[in-house]
Scaffold this motif. Structure first.
Motif, PDB file in Angstrom:
ATOM      1  N   GLY A 488     -21.599  25.519  -6.204  1.00 43.56           N
ATOM      2  CA  GLY A 488     -21.407  25.258  -4.791  1.00 43.56           C
ATOM      3  C   GLY A 488     -22.481  25.862  -3.918  1.00 43.56           C
ATOM      4  N   GLU A 554     -13.707  21.848  -1.527  1.00 44.73           N
ATOM      5  CA  GLU A 554     -14.084  22.339  -2.854  1.00 44.73           C
ATOM      6  C   GLU A 554     -12.802  22.734  -3.594  1.00 44.73           C
ATOM      7  OE1 GLU A 554     -17.197  25.379  -2.527  1.00 44.73           O
ATOM      8  OE2 GLU A 554     -17.536  24.653  -0.474  1.00 44.73           O
ATOM      9  N   ARG A 563     -16.730  24.343  -9.100  1.00 41.59           N
ATOM     10  CA  ARG A 563     -15.584  23.554  -8.661  1.00 41.59           C
ATOM     11  C   ARG A 563     -16.090  22.243  -8.023  1.00 41.59           C
ATOM     12  NH1 ARG A 563     -15.335  28.498  -6.289  1.00 41.59           N
ATOM     13  NH2 ARG A 563     -16.543  28.662  -4.357  1.00 41.59           N
ATOM     14  N   TYR A 565     -16.611  19.072  -5.551  1.00 41.62           N
ATOM     15  CA  TYR A 565     -16.519  18.710  -4.141  1.00 41.62           C
ATOM     16  C   TYR A 565     -15.795  17.370  -4.039  1.00 41.62           C
ATOM     17  CZ  TYR A 565     -19.847  22.245  -2.420  1.00 41.62           C
ATOM     18  OH  TYR A 565     -20.478  23.423  -2.046  1.00 41.62           O
ATOM     19  N   TYR A 579      -8.093  24.632  -1.833  1.00 39.40           N
ATOM     20  CA  TYR A 579      -9.500  24.264  -1.836  1.00 39.40           C
ATOM     21  C   TYR A 579     -10.200  25.009  -0.706  1.00 39.40           C
ATOM     22  CZ  TYR A 579      -7.616  20.869   1.553  1.00 39.40           C
ATOM     23  OH  TYR A 579      -6.953  20.280   2.586  1.00 39.40           O
TER      24      TYR A 579
END
Length: 610
Positions: A488, A554, A563, A565, A579
């Motif tokens: 991320g 996320e 993780r 998107y 999330y």
């Protein structure tokens, strides 16, 4: 031009399955007229993307003559086409789209999943006034991303009546996964009934379109299989909650025809291939109210993208796709086939189908639909508890572990539990045998008109394939499988947590967040640049695909910094998930359930980033 049919949209007065005649866009005796008249008859979209991208588009929203079920109707489309034309863009470009409204009512286009400034998002009433009849609105925005997305109306029920289309943004640096052929697979649900009539019928009778109820015959079959006492307790417990385990989808195949690229099962959409090719199939669920379970018997699908974002390749036999979600898969047929692309509705009342073939005119075999699922105690928000075969009992004569069988994993004795008591105010915190204190969820929500029930033990269900897909002998994709190919962009931990309950009352067809519909709720306020964790708890017995405009979600699915998107997250009944969101784009953003009728009756919030 209005979206009423040539003969008028009417309510269904008797039971019927709509399979469709395959006359989507067939020649109708509609004369060509001046600007603002019906669009001419068109050839349906093949599902094959245009080879060259563009940056400037002129799009006209108008009425389109169609015939899906043998009745002449009018849909809402773009440039005389429904589904709307496939738009192909290129990452790094700036696109300009001039959208002209030829309807006699306001319209709009929302670019679903595309990161745009708030005034380009296309939701009337927020940062955008809508497109009045006869007016043209120009959307202009840079493309920071790539992937498979889609666009649709955000005005009334126009999405249900045909205003949706596919979007492809080619990556600047090329694709991570090689493929030889490329098809868009837009799934949708069509009805000849006016959507306003559907909502009216659901408010009058929530199971109006659910004709597969349990009957006296199924009572005796269940009693023979699991015993008279257990069967009576099961019926009484569901009756005490004013719910039914058969409540899977609000609107079913009794009035829906399920489509692939605008074509009915009878029309048999066909994509051509040569054996040995790698084929990329871009699945988009553009339906108003339907979750689909997709498989291609005889072929493994390798999932390479979810909601426009690359994921580590995952070989599966089947996946569930909620409304507004997209999945890209690659298949590699080595034989001639033909192969059937089979997308059955979650409630098993109908299906969409197409064929991958080496030449036109071939049709793959259509597999039988799976047994329909029934809701269980897990769906009721009571963890993995079972009711000694009561709530988990099925009607299909399945035995544990076979397709269609509800999972039983708790063995908790609930024979003497009063379900009315379980749903009384404050019951969420009550002590019950077998409940771990750490798993209990306490909430201030109280059952009432807008909150039919409160989940007592919501659990993480990301590793579950979904009701009706358990133990079916096929490899089924789960959210826990999704792992992004890169970590991320924002490594910061969240500074605060926002918990929202997905609530509703099936009997009155009321839906909302935290027991409030849109007109009663305050906006969710975020500070520009802050990092927030959203926690969603589904207190209802239905899946809800939740879509946050303008900001990426996320999903915390156990994949650490990788993780996935997502722009739309389907929350299972009785589930608690979370999330992360970085509030990196100012403006007023829509936040809602993407089941169209749920959104229209109240499951909608505004997120303000400032």
């Amino acid at each position: 031009m209005s979206i009423r049919s040539l003969t008028g949209r009417g309510a269904i007065t008797r039971r019927r399955f709509v399979i469709g005649t395959g006359l989507w866009g067939a020649a109708l005796a509609v004369p060509q007229r001046s600007a603002g008249a019906y669009a001419p008859v068109y050839t349906p979209a093949s599902g094959r993307p245009d080879p060259l991208p563009g940056t400037r588009f002129d799009l006209t929203v108008g009425s389109v003559p169609v015939n899906i079920t043998g009745a002449r109707m009018h849909a809402v489309g773009v440039n005389g086409s429904t589904p709307a034309p496939i738009l192909r863009w290129r990452q790094g470009d700036t696109v300009e789209l001039n959208v002209t409204n030829r309807l006699d009512e306001p319209s709009s286009i929302h670019w679903h999943g595309i990161r745009v400034p708030a005034d380009m998002d296309g939701v009337p009433g927020l940062s955008f006034g809508g497109i009045a009849p006869g007016d043209t609105f120009t959307y202009r925005f840079p493309l920071h991303q790539s992937g498979t997305y889609w666009y649709h109306s955000h005005s009334g029920f126009q999405e249900q009546t045909g205003l949706y289309g596919a979007l492809i943004i080619d990556p600047r640096d090329g694709y991570a996964q090689h493929f030889d052929r490329d098809y868009v697979m837009v799934l949708s649900d069509w009805t000849d009934v006016d959507p306003e009539d559907i909502v009216s019928n659901l408010k009058f009778q929530s199971d109006y379109y659910n004709f597969r109820q349990r009957t006296v015959d199924t009572f005796f079959r269940d009693a023979h299989r699991q015993g008279l006492g257990a069967t009576i307790r099961d019926r009484l417990q569901w009756g005490a909650m004013n719910m039914a385990p058969t409540d899977i989808l609000d609107v079913s195949g009794i009035i829906y025809t399920y489509l692939i690229n605008g074509q009915s099962p009878a029309a048999n959409w066909t994509g051509l291939f040569r054996p040995g090719e790698r084929i990329r199939l871009r699945f988009i669920n553009a339906s108003a109210m339907t979750l689909f379970d997709v498989r291609i018997p005889g072929l493994t699908m390798t999932v390479v993208q979810a909601d426009g974002n690359d994921v580590e390749p995952i070989p599966v036999d089947e996946f569930r796709i909620g409304p507004a979600e997209t999945y890209d898969v690659i298949v590699e047929p080595t034989a001639d086939g033909p192969y059937t692309v089979f997308a059955q509705a979650e409630d098993r009342t109908g299906y969409a189908r197409g064929t991958l073939a080496t030449r036109p005119g071939l049709a793959g075999p259509v597999p039988p639909m799976d047994p329909r699922p029934l809701r269980t105690m897990t769906d009721m928000g009571m963890g993995n508890m079972d009711m000694k075969g009561g709530m988990a009992g099925m009607e299909m004569g399945s035995s544990p572990g076979k397709p269609g069988e509800a999972p039983a994993s708790g063995g908790m004795d609930m024979d003497h539990m009063d379900m009315k008591e379980a749903n009384r105010p404050g019951a969420a915190a009550m002590d019950m045998p077998g409940m771990a204190a750490a798993s209990r969820h306490k909430t201030e929500l109280k059952p009432g008109v807008a909150v039919q029930s409160v989940a007592m033990m919501p659990i993480n269900r990301l590793a579950e394939p979904g009701d009706g897909l358990e133990n079916n002998g096929r490899r089924v994709l789960t959210y826990a499988d999704l792992r992004a190919t890169i970590s991320g962009a924002d490594p910061r931990p969240p500074s605060r947590e926002i918990t929202l309950h997905l609530t509703g009352n099936m009997e009155r067809f009321i839906w909302g967040f935290d027991g409030k519909k849109f007109s009663e709720a305050e906006p969710i306020r975020l500070t520009l640049g802050e990092r927030v964790r959203f926690v969603l708890i589904n207190d209802t017995m239905m899946e809800h695909p939740i879509h946050l405009h303008g900001l990426w979600s996320e999903l915390e699915n156990g994949q650490g910094e990788c993780r996935p998107y997502k722009h739309t997250i389907t929350v299972k009944p009785g589930e608690r998930l979370s999330y992360l969101v970085t509030a990196d784009e100012p403006g007023l953003w829509a936040y809602h359930c993407h089941l169209l009728y749920h959104m229209e009756v109240g499951m909608f919030r505004t997120v303000v980033v400032s």
